[in-house]
Design a protein around this motif. Structure first.
Motif, PDB file in Angstrom:
ATOM      1  N   PRO A 141      36.237  62.135  41.146  1.00 33.30           N
ATOM      2  CA  PRO A 141      35.536  63.276  40.540  1.00 33.30           C
ATOM      3  C   PRO A 141      36.366  64.555  40.514  1.00 33.30           C
ATOM      4  N   GLU A 142      37.347  64.698  41.407  1.00 34.09           N
ATOM      5  CA  GLU A 142      38.165  65.920  41.404  1.00 34.09           C
ATOM      6  C   GLU A 142      39.016  66.022  40.141  1.00 34.09           C
ATOM      7  N   ALA A 143      39.227  64.898  39.461  1.00 35.56           N
ATOM      8  CA  ALA A 143      40.013  64.910  38.231  1.00 35.56           C
ATOM      9  C   ALA A 143      39.223  65.525  37.069  1.00 35.56           C
ATOM     10  N   GLN A 144      37.911  65.668  37.235  1.00 41.16           N
ATOM     11  CA  GLN A 144      37.092  66.280  36.186  1.00 41.16           C
ATOM     12  C   GLN A 144      37.507  67.735  35.943  1.00 41.16           C
ATOM     13  N   ALA A 145      37.969  68.413  37.003  1.00 41.49           N
ATOM     14  CA  ALA A 145      38.429  69.800  36.839  1.00 41.49           C
ATOM     15  C   ALA A 145      39.651  69.851  35.931  1.00 41.49           C
ATOM     16  N   TRP A 146      40.543  68.890  36.073  1.00 42.25           N
ATOM     17  CA  TRP A 146      41.723  68.831  35.196  1.00 42.25           C
ATOM     18  C   TRP A 146      41.287  68.628  33.754  1.00 42.25           C
ATOM     19  N   LEU A 147      40.302  67.754  33.582  1.00 42.10           N
ATOM     20  CA  LEU A 147      39.806  67.451  32.243  1.00 42.10           C
ATOM     21  C   LEU A 147      39.147  68.694  31.622  1.00 42.10           C
ATOM     22  N   ALA A 148      38.386  69.423  32.419  1.00 39.24           N
ATOM     23  CA  ALA A 148      37.733  70.639  31.916  1.00 39.24           C
ATOM     24  C   ALA A 148      38.771  71.693  31.536  1.00 39.24           C
ATOM     25  N   GLU A 149      39.810  71.834  32.340  1.00 42.34           N
ATOM     26  CA  GLU A 149      40.869  72.796  32.033  1.00 42.34           C
ATOM     27  C   GLU A 149      41.597  72.408  30.744  1.00 42.34           C
ATOM     28  N   ALA A 150      41.882  71.122  30.600  1.00 41.43           N
ATOM     29  CA  ALA A 150      42.559  70.648  29.393  1.00 41.43           C
ATOM     30  C   ALA A 150      41.653  70.814  28.174  1.00 41.43           C
ATOM     31  N   ARG A 151      40.353  70.634  28.353  1.00 38.16           N
ATOM     32  CA  ARG A 151      39.418  70.805  27.242  1.00 38.16           C
ATOM     33  C   ARG A 151      39.431  72.265  26.774  1.00 38.16           C
ATOM     34  N   GLY A 152      39.474  73.205  27.712  1.00 36.92           N
ATOM     35  CA  GLY A 152      39.560  74.622  27.343  1.00 36.92           C
ATOM     36  C   GLY A 152      40.828  74.915  26.567  1.00 36.92           C
ATOM     37  N   LEU A 153      41.950  74.353  27.009  1.00 40.00           N
ATOM     38  CA  LEU A 153      43.221  74.551  26.306  1.00 40.00           C
ATOM     39  C   LEU A 153      43.174  73.919  24.918  1.00 40.00           C
ATOM     40  N   LEU A 213      47.484  60.261  36.108  1.00 37.94           N
ATOM     41  CA  LEU A 213      46.346  60.708  35.314  1.00 37.94           C
ATOM     42  C   LEU A 213      46.500  62.186  34.965  1.00 37.94           C
ATOM     43  N   LYS A 214      46.913  62.990  35.941  1.00 30.17           N
ATOM     44  CA  LYS A 214      47.110  64.413  35.686  1.00 30.17           C
ATOM     45  C   LYS A 214      48.205  64.629  34.650  1.00 30.17           C
ATOM     46  N   ALA A 215      49.285  63.849  34.732  1.00 27.60           N
ATOM     47  CA  ALA A 215      50.374  63.974  33.759  1.00 27.60           C
ATOM     48  C   ALA A 215      49.895  63.610  32.351  1.00 27.60           C
ATOM     49  N   ILE A 216      49.055  62.597  32.246  1.00 26.40           N
ATOM     50  CA  ILE A 216      48.527  62.192  30.937  1.00 26.40           C
ATOM     51  C   ILE A 216      47.643  63.303  30.365  1.00 26.40           C
ATOM     52  N   ILE A 217      46.769  63.839  31.204  1.00 30.04           N
ATOM     53  CA  ILE A 217      45.866  64.894  30.739  1.00 30.04           C
ATOM     54  C   ILE A 217      46.659  66.122  30.316  1.00 30.04           C
ATOM     55  N   GLU A 218      47.678  66.486  31.088  1.00 34.42           N
ATOM     56  CA  GLU A 218      48.481  67.653  30.740  1.00 34.42           C
ATOM     57  C   GLU A 218      49.297  67.432  29.467  1.00 34.42           C
ATOM     58  N   ALA A 219      49.757  66.212  29.262  1.00 27.72           N
ATOM     59  CA  ALA A 219      50.605  65.931  28.104  1.00 27.72           C
ATOM     60  C   ALA A 219      49.809  65.709  26.822  1.00 27.72           C
ATOM     61  N   TYR A 220      48.678  65.013  26.925  1.00 30.38           N
ATOM     62  CA  TYR A 220      47.957  64.596  25.725  1.00 30.38           C
ATOM     63  C   TYR A 220      46.632  65.320  25.511  1.00 30.38           C
ATOM     64  N   ALA A 248      42.548  66.639  26.595  1.00 31.45           N
ATOM     65  CA  ALA A 248      41.319  66.139  27.194  1.00 31.45           C
ATOM     66  C   ALA A 248      40.704  64.967  26.436  1.00 31.45           C
ATOM     67  N   HIS A 249      41.057  64.775  25.194  1.00 34.86           N
ATOM     68  CA  HIS A 249      40.445  63.711  24.393  1.00 34.86           C
ATOM     69  C   HIS A 249      41.140  62.371  24.670  1.00 34.86           C
ATOM     70  N   ALA A 250      40.375  61.417  25.142  1.00 32.31           N
ATOM     71  CA  ALA A 250      40.929  60.122  25.521  1.00 32.31           C
ATOM     72  C   ALA A 250      41.538  59.387  24.330  1.00 32.31           C
ATOM     73  N   ALA A 251      41.098  59.683  23.122  1.00 36.08           N
ATOM     74  CA  ALA A 251      41.648  59.029  21.938  1.00 36.08           C
ATOM     75  C   ALA A 251      43.123  59.361  21.743  1.00 36.08           C
ATOM     76  N   ARG A 252      43.582  60.463  22.294  1.00 29.26           N
ATOM     77  CA  ARG A 252      44.987  60.868  22.166  1.00 29.26           C
ATOM     78  C   ARG A 252      45.876  60.269  23.255  1.00 29.26           C
ATOM     79  N   TRP A 253      45.282  59.721  24.283  1.00 24.68           N
ATOM     80  CA  TRP A 253      46.049  59.173  25.397  1.00 24.68           C
ATOM     81  C   TRP A 253      46.753  57.887  24.964  1.00 24.68           C
ATOM     82  N   PRO A 254      47.841  57.508  25.641  1.00 28.68           N
ATOM     83  CA  PRO A 254      48.524  56.258  25.289  1.00 28.68           C
ATOM     84  C   PRO A 254      47.567  55.069  25.402  1.00 28.68           C
ATOM     85  N   GLU A 255      47.578  54.233  24.384  1.00 21.31           N
ATOM     86  CA  GLU A 255      46.633  53.119  24.318  1.00 21.31           C
ATOM     87  C   GLU A 255      46.796  52.148  25.489  1.00 21.31           C
ATOM     88  N   ALA A 256      48.022  51.958  25.933  1.00 17.26           N
ATOM     89  CA  ALA A 256      48.266  51.006  27.020  1.00 17.26           C
ATOM     90  C   ALA A 256      47.691  51.506  28.349  1.00 17.26           C
TER      91      ALA A 256
END
Length: 151
Positions: free
Chosen positions: A39-51, A9-16, A18-26
């Protein structure tokens, strides 16, 4: 694929981003389920959203500069000043106001004061050395008088 690991999940967020529409469909559904379960993954999502927001700002700024040659800083401030929230791990420093320019007369005054101090010190040393030499001459004459007076 409902048993996604946090590392993936962290690799997906870092690569694609914060927007789930950009994540691999599969892997999108499994990633969203993993995000809800951890819930700890929300911090990764917030960081990716800022980027993502910063990258979008650069893209918008580049488009605006190409269209009407507005300065880069003004476009970025207008676009994100109201709704930009820094990430939790960002350290902000207060901005100090720029000091007022120093006029040349202050430098001249300081130079004159330093020269006066130096001249006073030189004069004082010379006067004290003259007084010391007078004292030595007087002392020598007294000693000579004592020697002559004893004979």
């Amino acid at each position: 694929m409902s048993d996604m690991r946090l590392e993936r999940l962290k690799a997906i967020i870092e690569a694609y981003g914060a927007h789930a529409a950009r994540w691999p469909e599969a892997e999108r559904e499994a990633a969203l389920a993993c995000l809800d379960a951890h819930p700890e993954a929300q911090a990764w999502l917030a960081e990716a959203r800022g980027l993502d927001d910063m990258m979008e700002a650069v893209k918008v700024v580049d488009q605006a500069r190409a269209e009407d040659d507005q300065p880069l800083f003004e476009v970025a401030v207008e676009r994100f000043a109201a709704d930009f929230a820094p990430a939790r791990n960002v350290i902000s420093f207060p901005v100090r106001p720029r000091p007022a320019p120093v006029s040349r007369s202050i430098f001249w005054s300081a130079g004159i004061a330093a020269a006066a101090c130096l001249a006073g010190a030189v004069l004082g040393v010379n006067l004290s050395l003259m007084g010391l030499s007078d004292l030595r001459v007087t002392s020598v004459l007294e000693q000579v008088a004592m020697i002559d007076g004893g004979n």
